[in-house]
Design a protein around this motif. Structure first.
Motif, PDB file in Angstrom:
ATOM      1  N   TRP A   3      65.354  15.628 117.754  1.00 48.66           N
ATOM      2  CA  TRP A   3      65.937  15.007 118.947  1.00 48.66           C
ATOM      3  C   TRP A   3      65.256  13.667 119.242  1.00 48.66           C
ATOM      4  O   TRP A   3      65.924  12.666 119.491  1.00 48.66           O
ATOM      5  N   ILE A  43      69.598  21.320 125.324  1.00 48.43           N
ATOM      6  CA  ILE A  43      68.764  20.688 124.304  1.00 48.43           C
ATOM      7  C   ILE A  43      67.298  20.774 124.721  1.00 48.43           C
ATOM      8  O   ILE A  43      66.417  21.079 123.915  1.00 48.43           O
ATOM      9  N   PRO A  64      74.693  20.491 128.736  1.00 52.47           N
ATOM     10  CA  PRO A  64      74.254  20.228 127.363  1.00 52.47           C
ATOM     11  C   PRO A  64      72.854  19.617 127.265  1.00 52.47           C
ATOM     12  O   PRO A  64      72.053  20.022 126.425  1.00 52.47           O
ATOM     13  N   LEU A  94      74.543  17.026 117.992  1.00 54.96           N
ATOM     14  CA  LEU A  94      74.785  18.371 117.454  1.00 54.96           C
ATOM     15  C   LEU A  94      75.640  18.321 116.192  1.00 54.96           C
ATOM     16  O   LEU A  94      75.372  19.047 115.224  1.00 54.96           O
ATOM     17  N   GLU A  95      76.668  17.481 116.172  1.00 49.95           N
ATOM     18  CA  GLU A  95      77.507  17.339 114.984  1.00 49.95           C
ATOM     19  C   GLU A  95      76.699  16.774 113.818  1.00 49.95           C
ATOM     20  O   GLU A  95      76.825  17.240 112.688  1.00 49.95           O
ATOM     21  N   ILE A 155      75.237  14.043 123.347  1.00 49.64           N
ATOM     22  CA  ILE A 155      74.663  15.337 122.939  1.00 49.64           C
ATOM     23  C   ILE A 155      75.531  15.953 121.838  1.00 49.64           C
ATOM     24  O   ILE A 155      75.016  16.461 120.840  1.00 49.64           O
ATOM     25  N   ALA A 156      76.857  15.886 122.006  1.00 52.03           N
ATOM     26  CA  ALA A 156      77.775  16.435 120.999  1.00 52.03           C
ATOM     27  C   ALA A 156      77.615  15.702 119.662  1.00 52.03           C
ATOM     28  O   ALA A 156      77.650  16.336 118.604  1.00 52.03           O
ATOM     29  N   THR A 197      73.329  16.872 113.323  1.00 47.52           N
ATOM     30  CA  THR A 197      72.337  17.832 112.813  1.00 47.52           C
ATOM     31  C   THR A 197      73.012  19.024 112.147  1.00 47.52           C
ATOM     32  O   THR A 197      72.539  19.505 111.114  1.00 47.52           O
ATOM     33  N   SER A 198      74.117  19.480 112.697  1.00 46.18           N
ATOM     34  CA  SER A 198      74.841  20.601 112.077  1.00 46.18           C
ATOM     35  C   SER A 198      75.367  20.209 110.708  1.00 46.18           C
ATOM     36  O   SER A 198      75.336  21.013 109.765  1.00 46.18           O
ATOM     37  N   LEU A 208      63.260  21.049 116.140  1.00 52.13           N
ATOM     38  CA  LEU A 208      64.414  20.502 116.854  1.00 52.13           C
ATOM     39  C   LEU A 208      63.967  19.383 117.790  1.00 52.13           C
ATOM     40  O   LEU A 208      64.629  18.355 117.896  1.00 52.13           O
TER      41      LEU A 208
END
Length: 132
Positions: free
Chosen positions: A81, A67, A63, A107-108, A103-104, A110-111, A77
């Motif tokens: 980050w 990134i 992961p 991602l959660e 990292i997860a 930003t998503s 991005l």
């Protein structure tokens, strides 16, 4: 990561060093991730270790490496980050220095922002509801 290059000129190839199959960079022995492109391999533990790559010759990107690769493709991005790392992390901007859970979470986060923005633009039922 860890790889050749740097200030004092090129380091000579030593036993165990390997060339990244993705970008061709020299990677130091004992490293499993290319410093330049994030390509990663796992040793096949079932075969007793050795230098065999999991899934034949295909690399597995961790992961943090993913990134790093995506940040090279998207300056926005990369900015997200860096900002996230400064606010929620340890201030370290190298994604390979963080664990998968961190990292997860990025991602959660930003998503969720993307979905909320798209939902607002759609002006109707939320786009993120169960659709994949």
């Amino acid at each position: 990561g860890g790889c050749g290059g740097g200030g004092g000129g090129a380091r000579r190839r030593e036993e165990g060093d390997w060339d990244c199959p993705e970008c061709g960079s020299l990677v130091f022995a004992g490293r499993d991730t290319c410093f330049k492109c994030g390509w990663y391999f796992e040793e096949d533990k079932s075969a007793g270790g050795g230098s065999g790559l999991a899934e034949g010759e295909k690399g597995i990107v961790k992961p943090g490496g993913a990134i790093k690769l995506l940040a090279k493709l998207s300056p926005t991005l990369k900015k997200a980050w860096v900002a996230y790392s400064k606010v929620y992390g340890e201030g370290v901007t190298d994604p390979t220095k963080y664990g998968d859970e961190y990292i997860a979470e990025f991602l959660e986060y930003t998503s969720g922002l993307v979905i909320a923005d798209l939902d607002k633009k759609a002006g109707k039922r939320p786009l993120g509801d169960g659709e994949q």
